[in-house]
Structure formats: C-alpha cells, structure tokens
Design an enzyme around this catalytic site. Structure first.
Site, PDB file in Angstrom:
ATOM      1  N   GLN A 102      25.106  40.965  40.456  1.00 15.24           N
ATOM      2  CA  GLN A 102      26.398  40.958  41.137  1.00 15.24           C
ATOM      3  C   GLN A 102      26.676  42.354  41.698  1.00 15.24           C
ATOM      4  OE1 GLN A 102      30.358  40.901  39.202  1.00 15.24           O
ATOM      5  NE2 GLN A 102      30.654  38.913  40.170  1.00 15.24           N
ATOM      6  N   TYR A 168      39.057  43.834  43.003  1.00 11.62           N
ATOM      7  CA  TYR A 168      38.169  44.941  43.318  1.00 11.62           C
ATOM      8  C   TYR A 168      38.135  45.167  44.835  1.00 11.62           C
ATOM      9  CZ  TYR A 168      37.003  44.676  38.389  1.00 11.62           C
ATOM     10  OH  TYR A 168      37.093  44.667  37.013  1.00 11.62           O
ATOM     11  N   ARG A 216      31.638  35.683  45.119  1.00  7.71           N
ATOM     12  CA  ARG A 216      32.675  35.356  44.124  1.00  7.71           C
ATOM     13  C   ARG A 216      34.046  35.607  44.728  1.00  7.71           C
ATOM     14  NH1 ARG A 216      33.609  36.162  37.625  1.00  7.71           N
ATOM     15  NH2 ARG A 216      32.745  34.064  37.644  1.00  7.71           N
TER      16      ARG A 216
END
Length: 362
Positions: A102, A168, A216
C-alpha cells in the site's frame, strides 16, 4: 445463491487470487525508523500468507520520507529499502498469496516529531500546523507515488494499492473541507481528484498492463461526501485503469453518518453501482464466517480482513473449514498475540484500542 469464499478470483490485469480473503493494510509500528523492513514485520506478514490469505497487503508504506505517518513505518521511498521488500514479496508469494504494497503519504497527519519541517497539505491547515504544497511539490509527490510503484514492481510485488482513504494526503486533496486550492488541484471534484487519477494513470503507464492496481477509499470522515466518492468510483470504473476498489467503511453493516443518505446502509450505497471489470472489496468489522457470507452475497467480490486477521493468522482457513467460525472474544493475552505472530511493539500499539489486549495485572 451463496457465494463460495474459497473460489479463485481473476483480476483484469491477469492476476489470480486463490480465494476471497485479503489481509487489510494495518499499522503495526514494527519496522525501523529509516523505513527498512524488520524481522518482526516480515514474520507478521508472512505468517498471514501461510494462513492462506489470498492477498497479503503491507501496512501503509510511505512514498516520501517526509510523508511518514507513524513510528516504525515500513517505507518504499528509497532504493535502500529494496532488499527487504524483495525478501518480503518473495516469501508472501511462496505461499500462493498475492503480495501487494500500500502506497501512502500522511500529509497533514504526519506527526511533526517524525519528519523534518512542517507537515504538508493541499492548503495551509492551522489545526495540524501544516503548510501548503507548492505546485512543484505536488508534481514531485505524484512522481514519488509512481516511483514507489515501480520500485515495488522491481521488488517482485504483484501490485500496489494507492491509499486515498482515512484523511491522508490524497483524501486531503479530495476533501472540499480541507482542500482550498484555487489552481488545477482544487475547487471542483474533477480538480480535487486530479492528483489521484494522475497517479493511477502514470502507474498503469509505467508498470504495465499486467500489474495489479487497487485504490483505497473511505466515504465518510475527513470531509468525504458519499455522493462524491460514488462519482470517483464510477470514474475509476469508466477509465478502467485499476483492478480493484477497496472501500474502508469502518463497519460494513452501518448506516451513513450523513442524514440525507440514511435510507439504506453505507454498503448498499456502493453495491448499487455497476463496477464492470473492476473488483470490489470492503473492510469494517468482518469478524466471522457468517459476516463473510453476508458480504459476499451482496455482490462484493472479496473481503478485507483487519482485526480478525490480527487475532487469527489463519482466519481464511478457519472460515473455509467452518462457515460458522467466529473470531476469538477480546481482550486476549499478550502470549496469545505473540503466538499469532505479533511482536511486543505491535502488541503495545494494539493497547491503544480499548479491550483488545488483556491487562497483564488482571
């Protein structure tokens, strides 16, 4: 008709996942402060591959040194990290699991004590004491995501997941609450999502058609809007540059927090979309074989397992063997977690979650 969790899945890029269980990307703080892989993190992840997760995903791995989000974070920002990743990817794949890393940058959520200078954000953010990225720095950020993906391919990973969730850096760009830019990376949803799509397109272009790419997303919190995330999902499907969408719902059975959308569950909002060639996974409190069956029967292609993957390195095997299997009740002892492949560092990190690790004094 019940969906079998033990049947293989074929992604558009040609990769095959042997079953419908993915290990969620989970913070574990077990690696070195320079981003190098530790033996403890290697053990934790390869034990999940041995436990037959069809896809084993690393923790969020930062693509820039100054994008670090937590202590002991595994990095993918430097060629010096290649040997550790090569070892990890090879071991995960030796058990027949897909090895996926990721790609992450914490942005304004980078703790100031872990980085040089101020955290960065699309716009100045006083709450997080974060400064605004310049246009050149956005181009550099994009290039660093792409370089990290190419580095991952060189290491032998089957693919990458671009982390656009949980507040994020890419979420910060997507958020109309956080992103106040007035250039091509701010304003309309097209502009706010520009960086995400540019990263995806360049990873596909440079890593090739046979490289697995996922994204994601989280539809709530940090200024996310359900309708906007649905629009992004539709565009990801239409442009057909990715293989899967990973929806982090916090709780797969919950109703939306936005009152205007509480006519159906959060999951139902997303299962009503036509994903065509793009596969979909969801995460959030999937703790039993019954939960797995319920989710797969909604049309979701595979399940993303977090908490239960910590508690049971072989959660897929247990559910495949017994569809009524339930994760062990918490709190659990430190010794139990050590036997499940967690280091002291990871166990201490898990103490921040109420009622997870048993109080040793009790």
């Amino acid at each position: 008709m019940k969906t079998n969790s033990n049947t293989p899945l074929l992604f558009s890029c040609g990769a095959t996942m042997k079953n419908k269980f993915m290990l969620a990307p989970m913070t574990n703080t077990q690696s070195f402060e320079n981003g190098q892989l530790s033996d403890e993190e290697f053990h934790w992840l390869t034990m999940r591959a041995e436990g037959q997760f069809g896809m084993v995903m690393t923790c969020a791995s930062h693509v820039q040194e100054n994008g670090k989000g937590f202590p002991g974070q595994l990095g993918i920002f430097s060629d010096e990290q290649i040997p550790g990743h090569t070892k990890l990817a090879k071991s995960i794949k030796s058990y027949g699991s897909l090895a996926v890393i990721q790609l992450h940058h914490a942005g304004m959520r980078s703790p100031s004590e872990l980085i040089d200078g101020l955290p960065v954000c699309p716009s100045k953010n006083e709450k997080h004491n974060a400064r605004e990225l310049s246009l050149d720095e956005i181009y550099e950020l994009k290039n660093n995501f792409v370089k990290a993906a190419n580095r991952a391919k060189k290491c032998g990973y089957d693919g990458v997941e671009v982390h656009g969730a949980h507040g994020y850096i890419l979420t910060q760009f997507l958020s109309s609450e956080i992103n106040k830019r007035t250039d091509q990376y701010g304003g309309s949803l097209v502009n706010r999502s520009r960086l995400l799509f540019e990263i995806i397109n360049e990873i596909r272009s440079t890593c090739g058609a046979d490289f697995l790419i996922g994204v994601r997303l989280s539809p709530e919190r940090f200024g996310m809007d359900i309708l906007e995330i649905k629009e992004i999902c539709k565009r990801l499907v239409t442009e057909n540059k990715i293989d899967f969408i990973d929806l982090s719902l916090w709780d797969v059975f919950k109703y939306p927090e936005q009152k205007d959308f509480q006519n159906k569950t959060l999951l139902e909002h997303f299962t009503e979309l036509d994903y065509k060639n793009v596969l979909v996974t969801v995460a959030g409190k999937i703790n039993s074989g019954e939960d797995v069956t319920k989710i797969l029967n909604t049309g979701i292609d595979f399940v993303c397992i977090g908490r239960s993957g910590i508690l049971h390195h072989d959660f897929p095997l247990q559910v495949i063997k017994d569809s009524s299997f339930k994760s062990i009740e918490t709190p659990v002892s430190k010794d139990y977690l050590i036997n499940e492949g967690l280091s002291d560092t990871f166990i201490n990190y898990m103490r921040r979650w109420p009622n997870f690790v048993k109080d040793e004094a009790s």
